[in-house]
Design an enzyme around this catalytic site. Structure first.
Site, mmCIF file in Angstrom:
data_model
loop_
_atom_site.group_PDB
_atom_site.id
_atom_site.type_symbol
_atom_site.label_atom_id
_atom_site.label_comp_id
_atom_site.label_asym_id
_atom_site.label_seq_id
_atom_site.Cartn_x
_atom_site.Cartn_y
_atom_site.Cartn_z
ATOM 1 N N ASP A 1 -27.820 -22.940 2.880
ATOM 2 C CA ASP A 1 -29.174 -22.574 2.509
ATOM 3 C C ASP A 1 -29.605 -23.500 1.352
ATOM 4 O OD1 ASP A 1 -31.524 -21.044 2.025
ATOM 5 O OD2 ASP A 1 -30.449 -19.788 0.591
ATOM 6 N N ASP B 1 -32.821 -23.008 -1.277
ATOM 7 C CA ASP B 1 -33.255 -22.329 -2.512
ATOM 8 C C ASP B 1 -32.281 -21.213 -2.908
ATOM 9 O OD1 ASP B 1 -36.215 -23.268 -3.119
ATOM 10 O OD2 ASP B 1 -36.013 -23.102 -0.953
ATOM 11 N N ASP C 1 -28.165 -17.101 -0.374
ATOM 12 C CA ASP C 1 -28.372 -16.137 -1.471
ATOM 13 C C ASP C 1 -29.261 -14.958 -1.127
ATOM 14 O OD1 ASP C 1 -30.668 -17.928 -1.309
ATOM 15 O OD2 ASP C 1 -31.375 -16.877 -3.089
HETATM 16 MG MG LIG Z 1 -32.122 -19.055 -0.333
#
Ligand SMILES: [Mg+2]
Length: 244
Positions: free
Chosen positions: A21, A23, A195
């Site tokens: 991923d 961000d 996240d």
């Molecule tokens: Mg992310």
């Protein structure tokens, strides 16, 4: 909290496939989506790792592909954007822009302007960020919900301090399934790091397909491993290159 979960084992470039991923995983979340700071050595690390893994590395993000390309200029490897509907280095999962996209964007932009919130234009959708004014969350949710009822083919994507509208039928775990059919992923163990709640199905996919997930930051997760922040992810990636 996932604080009690262990850090992941060292990456094995000869046997693992890596899905990352962007961000909150490779870079810290910024107050505005266009304000993320990309460490100068990150594209180089991804390039070297991709080579070490014989191409079995992909960045998988909710961001538009053109933004990922801009942020990670210098990295020429696989990228999946827009939560799985756009891709580079493979067949794009969504061939044409969704119907009503212009109307959806226009309505969202108007709402954002009216309420002094940040509008984020995306390739196949758009988002409203309420980090600057969290009290507006309820109104944003009600407005976006109504939009998905008005226009077929779109769905709500909750995110961190934002609500996004995007095409139905695409996902990060769906992207992993497509990527895994590419020859360079054949026989490799999927490792996914992310996240956000949008990463959970992809983390689960990696866990269920003989690999493992790495949850970055706080929050419940199906992933069995944990790293506290993007800086720890980047250290973990760089460590895999040092042992090569
Ligand atoms: Mg992310």
């Amino acid at each position: 909290m996932t604080g009690k979960k262990p850090a992941p084992p060292a990456l094995d470039p000869s046997r693992d496939a890596l899905f990352l991923d962007f961000d909150g995983c490779l870079v810290d979340i910024a107050p505005r989506p266009d304000a993320v700071i990309v460490p100068r050595d990150l594209p180089g690390i991804l390039t070297e790792l991709s080579e070490a893994l014989d191409g079995a590395l992909a960045v998988v993000s909710g961001r538009s592909l053109h933004e990922l390309e801009r942020f990670l200029e210098g990295f020429e490897g696989l990228m999946v954007g827009s939560h799985g509907s756009e891709a580079r280095g493979m067949e794009p999962p969504m061939a044409e822009a969704p119907q009503h996209l212009g109307a959806v964007k226009e309505d969202l932009a108007g709402f954002a302007q009216e309420h002094d919130l940040i509008f984020e234009d995306k390739s196949h959708g758009a988002a409203i960020h309420f980090r600057s004014n969290p009290a507006k969350q309820g109104q944003v949710e009600a407005f976006t919900e109504a939009l998905t009822e008005r226009y077929d083919g779109f769905m709500i994507q909750p995110a961190k301090m934002a609500v996004e509208i995007r095409p139905q039928g695409f996902s990060k775990d769906g992207a992993l399934a497509i990527l895994s059919d590419l020859v360079q992923f054949d026989g490799r163990k999927p490792v996914y790091a992310g996240d956000d709640t949008t990463d959970e199905p992809a983390l689960a996919w990696a866990e269920e397909h003989g690999g493992f997930g790495i949850k970055v930051g706080d929050g419940e997760s199906v992933a069995r491993y944990h790293l506290a922040a993007p800086t720890n992810v980047r250290d973990w990636l760089a460590a895999a290159l040092r042992v090569e």
